[in-house]
Design a protein around this motif. Structure first.
Motif, PDB file in Angstrom:
ATOM      1  N   ALA A 265      -5.387 -18.767 -10.170  1.00 29.76           N
ATOM      2  CA  ALA A 265      -4.531 -18.761  -8.984  1.00 29.76           C
ATOM      3  C   ALA A 265      -4.571 -17.411  -8.304  1.00 29.76           C
ATOM      4  CB  ALA A 265      -3.121 -19.131  -9.392  1.00 29.76           C
ATOM      5  N   VAL A 266      -4.584 -16.354  -9.103  1.00 32.04           N
ATOM      6  CA  VAL A 266      -4.603 -15.014  -8.515  1.00 32.04           C
ATOM      7  C   VAL A 266      -5.881 -14.798  -7.723  1.00 32.04           C
ATOM      8  CG1 VAL A 266      -4.871 -12.592  -9.116  1.00 32.04           C
ATOM      9  CG2 VAL A 266      -2.998 -13.883 -10.080  1.00 32.04           C
ATOM     10  N   GLU A 267      -6.984 -15.204  -8.337  1.00 31.57           N
ATOM     11  CA  GLU A 267      -8.247 -15.025  -7.634  1.00 31.57           C
ATOM     12  C   GLU A 267      -8.257 -15.799  -6.332  1.00 31.57           C
ATOM     13  OE1 GLU A 267     -10.995 -14.414 -11.608  1.00 31.57           O
ATOM     14  OE2 GLU A 267     -11.279 -16.133 -10.295  1.00 31.57           O
ATOM     15  N   ASP A 268      -7.745 -17.009  -6.458  1.00 34.45           N
ATOM     16  CA  ASP A 268      -7.640 -17.838  -5.270  1.00 34.45           C
ATOM     17  C   ASP A 268      -6.885 -17.126  -4.153  1.00 34.45           C
ATOM     18  OD1 ASP A 268      -7.186 -21.454  -5.347  1.00 34.45           O
ATOM     19  OD2 ASP A 268      -8.842 -20.155  -4.765  1.00 34.45           O
ATOM     20  N   LEU A 269      -5.742 -16.608  -4.545  1.00 35.08           N
ATOM     21  CA  LEU A 269      -4.874 -15.980  -3.567  1.00 35.08           C
ATOM     22  C   LEU A 269      -5.549 -14.773  -2.948  1.00 35.08           C
ATOM     23  CD1 LEU A 269      -1.988 -16.340  -2.499  1.00 35.08           C
ATOM     24  CD2 LEU A 269      -1.290 -14.598  -4.125  1.00 35.08           C
ATOM     25  N   TYR A 270      -6.152 -13.970  -3.796  1.00 30.83           N
ATOM     26  CA  TYR A 270      -6.762 -12.756  -3.270  1.00 30.83           C
ATOM     27  C   TYR A 270      -7.942 -13.058  -2.381  1.00 30.83           C
ATOM     28  CZ  TYR A 270      -3.926  -9.725  -6.191  1.00 30.83           C
ATOM     29  OH  TYR A 270      -2.895  -9.049  -6.757  1.00 30.83           O
ATOM     30  N   VAL A 271      -8.636 -14.156  -2.665  1.00 34.64           N
ATOM     31  CA  VAL A 271      -9.794 -14.487  -1.834  1.00 34.64           C
ATOM     32  C   VAL A 271      -9.330 -14.988  -0.469  1.00 34.64           C
ATOM     33  CG1 VAL A 271     -11.618 -16.196  -1.569  1.00 34.64           C
ATOM     34  CG2 VAL A 271     -11.423 -14.900  -3.686  1.00 34.64           C
ATOM     35  N   LYS A 272      -8.344 -15.854  -0.493  1.00 39.15           N
ATOM     36  CA  LYS A 272      -7.980 -16.506   0.763  1.00 39.15           C
ATOM     37  C   LYS A 272      -7.086 -15.648   1.639  1.00 39.15           C
ATOM     38  CE  LYS A 272      -8.341 -21.312  -0.685  1.00 39.15           C
ATOM     39  NZ  LYS A 272      -7.607 -22.548  -0.933  1.00 39.15           N
ATOM     40  N   GLN A 273      -6.145 -14.996   1.008  1.00 37.92           N
ATOM     41  CA  GLN A 273      -5.101 -14.371   1.827  1.00 37.92           C
ATOM     42  C   GLN A 273      -5.178 -12.863   1.674  1.00 37.92           C
ATOM     43  OE1 GLN A 273      -1.419 -16.045   0.674  1.00 37.92           O
ATOM     44  NE2 GLN A 273      -2.093 -18.161   0.963  1.00 37.92           N
ATOM     45  N   ASP A 274      -6.159 -12.299   2.352  1.00 42.84           N
ATOM     46  CA  ASP A 274      -6.285 -10.851   2.266  1.00 42.84           C
ATOM     47  C   ASP A 274      -5.199 -10.153   3.052  1.00 42.84           C
ATOM     48  OD1 ASP A 274      -9.875 -10.997   2.190  1.00 42.84           O
ATOM     49  OD2 ASP A 274      -8.410 -10.660   0.595  1.00 42.84           O
ATOM     50  N   GLN A 275      -4.883 -10.736   4.151  1.00 43.86           N
ATOM     51  CA  GLN A 275      -3.897 -10.063   5.021  1.00 43.86           C
ATOM     52  C   GLN A 275      -2.560  -9.944   4.328  1.00 43.86           C
ATOM     53  OE1 GLN A 275      -3.731 -12.111   8.713  1.00 43.86           O
ATOM     54  NE2 GLN A 275      -5.588 -11.160   9.508  1.00 43.86           N
ATOM     55  N   THR A 276      -2.199 -11.021   3.677  1.00 45.88           N
ATOM     56  CA  THR A 276      -0.896 -10.961   3.008  1.00 45.88           C
ATOM     57  C   THR A 276      -0.906  -9.895   1.930  1.00 45.88           C
ATOM     58  OG1 THR A 276      -1.680 -12.710   1.597  1.00 45.88           O
ATOM     59  CG2 THR A 276      -0.269 -13.342   3.417  1.00 45.88           C
ATOM     60  N   VAL A 277      -2.051  -9.700   1.309  1.00 45.08           N
ATOM     61  CA  VAL A 277      -2.125  -8.669   0.282  1.00 45.08           C
ATOM     62  C   VAL A 277      -1.913  -7.303   0.895  1.00 45.08           C
ATOM     63  CG1 VAL A 277      -3.685  -7.504  -1.309  1.00 45.08           C
ATOM     64  CG2 VAL A 277      -3.550  -9.976  -1.313  1.00 45.08           C
ATOM     65  N   ILE A 278      -2.528  -7.111   2.046  1.00 46.11           N
ATOM     66  CA  ILE A 278      -2.376  -5.809   2.698  1.00 46.11           C
ATOM     67  C   ILE A 278      -0.932  -5.588   3.105  1.00 46.11           C
ATOM     68  CG2 ILE A 278      -3.024  -4.469   4.731  1.00 46.11           C
ATOM     69  CD1 ILE A 278      -5.755  -5.892   4.540  1.00 46.11           C
ATOM     70  N   ILE A 279      -0.364  -6.608   3.637  1.00 46.04           N
ATOM     71  CA  ILE A 279       1.028  -6.473   4.076  1.00 46.04           C
ATOM     72  C   ILE A 279       1.935  -6.261   2.885  1.00 46.04           C
ATOM     73  CG2 ILE A 279       2.932  -7.689   5.170  1.00 46.04           C
ATOM     74  CD1 ILE A 279       0.817  -9.042   6.941  1.00 46.04           C
ATOM     75  N   GLN A 280       1.599  -6.957   1.785  1.00 46.86           N
ATOM     76  CA  GLN A 280       2.393  -6.761   0.569  1.00 46.86           C
ATOM     77  C   GLN A 280       2.335  -5.311   0.128  1.00 46.86           C
ATOM     78  OE1 GLN A 280       1.199  -9.323  -2.574  1.00 46.86           O
ATOM     79  NE2 GLN A 280       2.241 -11.119  -1.766  1.00 46.86           N
ATOM     80  N   LYS A 281       1.140  -4.753   0.166  1.00 51.15           N
ATOM     81  CA  LYS A 281       1.000  -3.377  -0.295  1.00 51.15           C
ATOM     82  C   LYS A 281       1.748  -2.418   0.621  1.00 51.15           C
ATOM     83  CE  LYS A 281      -3.236  -4.000  -2.873  1.00 51.15           C
ATOM     84  NZ  LYS A 281      -4.692  -3.847  -2.861  1.00 51.15           N
ATOM     85  N   LEU A 282       1.701  -2.708   1.907  1.00 49.17           N
ATOM     86  CA  LEU A 282       2.435  -1.859   2.838  1.00 49.17           C
ATOM     87  C   LEU A 282       3.927  -1.918   2.558  1.00 49.17           C
ATOM     88  CD1 LEU A 282       0.628  -2.491   6.228  1.00 49.17           C
ATOM     89  CD2 LEU A 282       0.760  -0.353   4.939  1.00 49.17           C
ATOM     90  N   LEU A 283       4.381  -3.113   2.301  1.00 48.08           N
ATOM     91  CA  LEU A 283       5.801  -3.270   1.999  1.00 48.08           C
ATOM     92  C   LEU A 283       6.175  -2.518   0.734  1.00 48.08           C
ATOM     93  CD1 LEU A 283       6.452  -6.968   2.909  1.00 48.08           C
ATOM     94  CD2 LEU A 283       7.788  -5.015   3.680  1.00 48.08           C
ATOM     95  N   ILE A 284       5.274  -2.585  -0.204  1.00 50.45           N
ATOM     96  CA  ILE A 284       5.547  -1.884  -1.461  1.00 50.45           C
ATOM     97  C   ILE A 284       5.706  -0.409  -1.194  1.00 50.45           C
ATOM     98  CG2 ILE A 284       4.520  -1.156  -3.636  1.00 50.45           C
ATOM     99  CD1 ILE A 284       3.176  -3.989  -3.598  1.00 50.45           C
ATOM    100  N   ILE A 285       4.781   0.126  -0.442  1.00 49.11           N
ATOM    101  CA  ILE A 285       4.836   1.558  -0.174  1.00 49.11           C
ATOM    102  C   ILE A 285       6.111   1.905   0.576  1.00 49.11           C
ATOM    103  CG2 ILE A 285       3.703   3.445   1.050  1.00 49.11           C
ATOM    104  CD1 ILE A 285       1.068   1.827   0.537  1.00 49.11           C
ATOM    105  N   PHE A 286       6.455   1.069   1.501  1.00 51.52           N
ATOM    106  CA  PHE A 286       7.650   1.316   2.294  1.00 51.52           C
ATOM    107  C   PHE A 286       8.893   1.326   1.422  1.00 51.52           C
ATOM    108  CE2 PHE A 286      10.594   1.446   5.576  1.00 51.52           C
ATOM    109  CZ  PHE A 286      11.474   0.377   5.482  1.00 51.52           C
ATOM    110  N   PHE A 287       8.971   0.273   0.600  1.00 54.17           N
ATOM    111  CA  PHE A 287      10.156   0.204  -0.251  1.00 54.17           C
ATOM    112  C   PHE A 287      10.159   1.296  -1.292  1.00 54.17           C
ATOM    113  CE2 PHE A 287      12.769  -3.003   1.172  1.00 54.17           C
ATOM    114  CZ  PHE A 287      12.019  -4.043   1.676  1.00 54.17           C
ATOM    115  N   LEU A 288       8.975   1.690  -1.664  1.00 49.61           N
ATOM    116  CA  LEU A 288       8.871   2.782  -2.611  1.00 49.61           C
ATOM    117  C   LEU A 288       9.523   4.033  -2.050  1.00 49.61           C
ATOM    118  CD1 LEU A 288       5.641   2.454  -4.474  1.00 49.61           C
ATOM    119  CD2 LEU A 288       6.876   4.577  -4.739  1.00 49.61           C
ATOM    120  N   PHE A 289       9.215   4.345  -0.818  1.00 49.72           N
ATOM    121  CA  PHE A 289       9.774   5.568  -0.241  1.00 49.72           C
ATOM    122  C   PHE A 289      11.283   5.500  -0.100  1.00 49.72           C
ATOM    123  CE2 PHE A 289       6.362   8.173   0.066  1.00 49.72           C
ATOM    124  CZ  PHE A 289       5.269   7.621   0.695  1.00 49.72           C
TER     125      PHE A 289
END
Lengths: 364, 201
Positions: A265-289
């Motif tokens: 499932a993870v591979e599936d997700l990462y292959v199909k939904q790259d944008q969401t991954v990027i946005i997720q990472k941005l959110l992480i960084i934001f919330f981190l700060f």
């Protein structure tokens, strides 16, 4: 560990033997404490007990054993001392006995048991327990005296020296004194049908150790209390270990299946939904700060500001398949809980809070 | 694995006070201590009055220890997907949590190491050929069972009975904790599944 020893001993021995065992432990305690008391009969035999305590020699063990034989022989009427309170003192002192003397205690206890039985057989006294307690009283008080003298002498002294010193301090029972003075060799009288050489004593100590451990295992393993005997208990223990191992195997297979599903499932997700991954990472960084700022505001005394980052980093792989909404929710929950909780931002507690705030209820 | 196990860290700190143990200096710096016999002996001497019961149950009965183990297990599972089975990683992490103070934990760690080497080198295993049938006198009923139990507990095939019973107690406690942690982990991971399949579709 000695308390564990005392209780099975109490269960197995008779009441008289229990007194003897307690007395022995109390003797040890008294020797260590070096309390002064008045001297009375049978001091030379007690010296031998102390010699045994000092050196922990097997020969002295046998000498004390022979001493107890003589104690049994000179059984005569003795004034009734107040053995009640001392008995309570013995109970209180038992728990404080040291452990390095455990093995000799076992053997000594066993030997005392033997001596007691011999005494009962030979004397056939009716008020046995009372008389023995009186004897114990006498012996205890003598041991206190001898403890002092021994400590003054500082070290092992020969039997002849002890007999001289003891004969100075002893008051009566010439029978006992004379028997001691005659002794040059160590004679040991054994229980009926049991040897008293070093090997059997050591074996007996070993067997008691093993039985103590088996008792502990009996508490751990469920369903072991009904079975008696070592073979049956070992059987139960083997079955339990095997069942636990099969459980672990079963669970590991289950986890392997779950893991493979997760991976796909993870591979599936990462292959199909790259944008969401990027946005997720941005959110992480934001919330981190902003989380860091929150942490600095609330937990200034704690040096674990970095703990927030790893917790959130764990957050991502733990919930790799969350939609954006759920990811935000988890992070927000984390910040909320940490703001309301007391400052306890260790790695474990943060992960704990993570687990708690997750929708799954990671219960133990 | 530089994190300290909370169930054993107070014991490590307790041993720091003994001055002549040089290896405790490493414990002070928070590094991973692997002085198993020293630790065990120190533990025994410091808690001579207690029985074996309390420290075993304290070590493996703590929920903190279980959480640490489950985290480590999840971490290890994430890393090693296809190289080893889950069972092996579980055992490895269990032995690591034990910090090598017991015989079975050391045997597990060594066996994994040996197997990895054997796989790389592709040589015949150099383990001694065990004459299981020959040379063994007729044992009693208890002796047979003791031997079987020694075969079950890893690394305790030849130990004597008192040590074997100690190892068994520790091993049973560790296994129980392992089962608890793995059930919890599987419950969590299984709860993830339905939503993921929906999401990926």
């Amino acid at each position: 560990m000695l308390e564990g020893l005392v209780s099975p001993e109490n269960l197995s021995l008779s009441s008289m033997d229990m007194n003897v065992l307690e007395r022995l432990k109390w003797l040890q305690q008294q020797q260590q404490q070096q309390v002064v008391s008045q001297s009375s009969d049978n001091s030379p035999e007690l010296l031998q007990i102390l010699q045994f305590h000092e050196s922990n020699n097997d020969e002295l063990l046998q000498s004390t054993f022979s001493h107890f034989q003589m104690l049994g022989s000179c059984f005569g009427p003795s004034p009734n001392m107040g053995f009640g309170p001392s008995h309570e003192a013995m109970d209180g002192c038992i728990s404080r006995t040291s452990s390095f003397q455990m093995v000799p205690v076992d053997t000594m206890g066993v030997m005392l048991k033997n001596s007691e039985e011999n005494r009962t057989i030979s004397s056939k006294n009716k008020r046995k327990s009372e008389v023995k307690r009186r004897e114990e009283e006498k012996t205890e008080k003598k041991i206190k005296v001898e403890a002092e003298t021994e400590s003054n002498m500082k070290g092992k002294s020969s039997m002849s020296n002890n007999t001289e010193a003891s004969s100075d301090t002893s008051k009566e029972t010439s029978k006992g004194a004379s028997e001691i003075q005659k002794l040059d060799y160590i004679h040991v009288r054994s229980r009926r049908g049991q040897a008293t050489d070093r090997h059997s004593l050591a074996e007996r100590a070993r067997r008691e150790k093993i039985s103590k451990k088996m008792k502990y295992l009996q508490d751990i393993v469920p369903g072991c209390k009904k079975v008696t005997g070592q073979a049956g208990m070992l059987d139960e223990i083997i079955n339990y270990v095997q069942s636990l191992q099969t459980q672990v195997e079963f669970l590991s297979m289950k986890l392997a299946v779950l893991d493979s599903e997760l991976e796909l499932a993870v591979e599936d997700l990462y292959v199909k939904q790259d944008q969401t991954v990027i946005i997720q990472k941005l959110l992480i960084i934001f919330f981190l700060f902003c989380y860091e700022f929150q942490l600095q505001a609330y937990f200034t005394n704690l040096p674990v500001v970095n703990a927030s980052k790893p917790s959130i980093m764990v957050d991502v792989p733990l919930f790799p398949l969350d939609q954006q909404g759920s990811l935000d929710l988890s992070v927000i929950n984390l910040s909320q809980t940490t703001s309301t909780e007391a400052p306890s931002a260790s790695w474990e507690t943060q992960s704990r809070s993570l687990f708690n705030t997750s929708s799954l209820g990671f219960h133990y | 694995m530089s994190g300290t196990n909370p169930s054993t860290s107070p014991e490590l700190e307790g041993t720091e006070t003994v001055p002549f143990r040089r290896r405790l200096v490493t414990a002070q710096r928070g590094q991973r201590v692997f002085a198993p016999k020293l630790l065990e002996a120190l533990r025994r001497s410091s808690r001579s009055s207690e029985g074996s019961a309390s420290h075993i149950s304290r070590r493996w009965g703590d929920t903190a220890a279980q959480k640490v183990y489950s985290l480590k297990l999840y971490d290890a599972l994430q890393r090693s997907r296809r190289s080893t089975t889950v069972r092996d990683t579980a055992d490895k992490v269990l032995a690591a949590t034990a910090r090598g103070t017991t015989r079975w934990s050391r045997a597990i760690l060594v066996s994994r190491l040996g197997r990895c080497l054997r796989r790389h080198k592709k040589t015949k295993p150099a383990s001694a050929v065990r004459r299981s049938g020959g040379g063994r006198r007729k044992l009693s009923v208890v002796g047979n069972r003791v031997r079987v139990l020694g075969g079950l507990v890893p690394g305790c095939r030849r130990t004597a009975l008192p040590e074997l019973l100690d190892e068994t107690a520790d091993y049973i406690a560790a296994l129980e904790m392992q089962v608890r942690a793995m059930t919890a982990l599987s419950k969590i991971l299984s709860e993830f599944q339905p939503s993921d399949k929906l999401g990926s579709a």
